[in-house]
Structures are given as C-alpha cells and as structure tokens.
Motif scaffolding. Structure first.
Motif, PDB file in Angstrom:
ATOM      1  N   SER A  57       0.835  -1.209   0.000  1.00  0.00           N
ATOM      2  CA  SER A  57       0.000   0.000   0.000  1.00  0.00           C
ATOM      3  C   SER A  57       0.867   1.254   0.000  1.00  0.00           C
ATOM      4  O   SER A  57       0.519   2.263  -0.612  1.00  0.00           O
ATOM      5  CB  SER A  57      -0.965   0.006   1.178  1.00  0.00           C
ATOM      6  N   ASP A  58       2.022   1.198   0.675  1.00  0.00           N
ATOM      7  CA  ASP A  58       2.952   2.335   0.661  1.00  0.00           C
ATOM      8  C   ASP A  58       3.538   2.529  -0.738  1.00  0.00           C
ATOM      9  O   ASP A  58       3.699   3.655  -1.203  1.00  0.00           O
ATOM     10  CB  ASP A  58       4.079   2.132   1.673  1.00  0.00           C
ATOM     11  N   ASP A  60       2.016   1.748  -3.506  1.00  0.00           N
ATOM     12  CA  ASP A  60       0.931   2.332  -4.303  1.00  0.00           C
ATOM     13  C   ASP A  60       0.898   3.852  -4.137  1.00  0.00           C
ATOM     14  O   ASP A  60       0.789   4.601  -5.106  1.00  0.00           O
ATOM     15  CB  ASP A  60      -0.428   1.744  -3.904  1.00  0.00           C
ATOM     16  N   ARG A  61       0.996   4.302  -2.879  1.00  0.00           N
ATOM     17  CA  ARG A  61       0.992   5.751  -2.613  1.00  0.00           C
ATOM     18  C   ARG A  61       2.200   6.433  -3.243  1.00  0.00           C
ATOM     19  O   ARG A  61       2.101   7.515  -3.814  1.00  0.00           O
ATOM     20  CB  ARG A  61       0.969   6.018  -1.111  1.00  0.00           C
ATOM     21  N   LEU A  62       3.368   5.782  -3.141  1.00  0.00           N
ATOM     22  CA  LEU A  62       4.574   6.368  -3.724  1.00  0.00           C
ATOM     23  C   LEU A  62       4.491   6.413  -5.252  1.00  0.00           C
ATOM     24  O   LEU A  62       4.930   7.391  -5.867  1.00  0.00           O
ATOM     25  CB  LEU A  62       5.815   5.588  -3.274  1.00  0.00           C
ATOM     26  N   ALA A  64       1.734   6.742  -7.012  1.00  0.00           N
ATOM     27  CA  ALA A  64       0.812   7.833  -7.328  1.00  0.00           C
ATOM     28  C   ALA A  64       1.516   9.178  -7.190  1.00  0.00           C
ATOM     29  O   ALA A  64       1.351  10.077  -8.019  1.00  0.00           O
ATOM     30  CB  ALA A  64      -0.412   7.764  -6.419  1.00  0.00           C
ATOM     31  N   MET A  65       2.326   9.308  -6.157  1.00  0.00           N
ATOM     32  CA  MET A  65       3.088  10.544  -5.947  1.00  0.00           C
ATOM     33  C   MET A  65       4.063  10.769  -7.095  1.00  0.00           C
ATOM     34  O   MET A  65       4.197  11.888  -7.601  1.00  0.00           O
ATOM     35  CB  MET A  65       3.840  10.459  -4.617  1.00  0.00           C
ATOM     36  N   ALA A  84       3.036  11.566   2.950  1.00  0.00           N
ATOM     37  CA  ALA A  84       2.672  10.367   2.194  1.00  0.00           C
ATOM     38  C   ALA A  84       2.583   9.127   3.062  1.00  0.00           C
ATOM     39  O   ALA A  84       1.935   8.158   2.699  1.00  0.00           O
ATOM     40  CB  ALA A  84       3.681  10.131   1.081  1.00  0.00           C
ATOM     41  N   CYS A  85       3.217   9.130   4.203  1.00  0.00           N
ATOM     42  CA  CYS A  85       3.284   7.934   5.022  1.00  0.00           C
ATOM     43  C   CYS A  85       2.248   7.984   6.130  1.00  0.00           C
ATOM     44  O   CYS A  85       2.168   8.955   6.874  1.00  0.00           O
ATOM     45  CB  CYS A  85       4.683   7.795   5.627  1.00  0.00           C
ATOM     46  N   THR A  86       1.457   6.928   6.242  1.00  0.00           N
ATOM     47  CA  THR A  86       0.432   6.862   7.287  1.00  0.00           C
ATOM     48  C   THR A  86       0.825   5.916   8.419  1.00  0.00           C
ATOM     49  O   THR A  86       0.115   5.785   9.392  1.00  0.00           O
ATOM     50  CB  THR A  86      -0.906   6.395   6.688  1.00  0.00           C
TER      51      THR A  86
END
Length: 94
Positions: A57-58, A60-62, A64-65, A84-86
C-alpha cells in the motif's frame, strides 16, 4: 535491497516493514521519485513488492506521488514525502 545515489536529493522518507526490509524514498529535483536506489518504475515497484509485500500500500501511494511529480513537481518535496506515510513507525525528515 539496492543502494544508489541521487545527485540532487530533495526530501526523504524511510518506511520500515514489520518483518524486515525497508523502503527508502528520495525525491529528485528532476521530479523523479527514487525508492531503494532506483527510479520507481512499474517494474521496480513489482520487484520491491516481492521483497516487502507488507508495504504494497505504501508503494501504491509512492507510485501515485511519482506520477504527480513527473507531471508537476512540487517545490517542497520534503513536506510532500512527510505527508505520504500513514504508518506510525514511518521516519521522515522534518
């Protein structure tokens, strides 16, 4: 994993995995996002997923960024990476 060098880094983030492994993301001035020493291409993201599946999931976020940055790089990547990190175990530069 791999180690590399970004000539002009701007902002960095480290995301540790619970069972070992880590994602180390660095934003470059060219708008590229490097993770564990390489530009975060689709192929490299898949390779990283094999080694640290719990961080998918991290990744995926990276990814997209990275797509956003390549279109329009933010002026302050430090804040962009920090947001970006949850994960509460995420280590970011502030």
């Amino acid at each position: 994993m791999r180690q590399g060098k970004v000539a002009e880094p701007v902002g960095a983030m480290v995301i540790p995995a619970q069972r070992g492994g880590v994602l180390f993301a660095v934003g470059g001035l060219n708008g590229e996002l490097y993770v564990n020493g390489q530009a975060l291409t689709g192929q490299w993201a898949e390779e990283l997923r094999k080694h640290v599946p719990e961080l998918s999931s991290d990744l995926d976020r990276l990814q997209a960024m990275r797509a956003e940055w390549l279109d329009s790089p933010p002026q302050d990547r430090t804040l962009a990476l920090a947001g970006a990190c949850t994960d509460r175990n995420c280590h970011t530069t502030h």
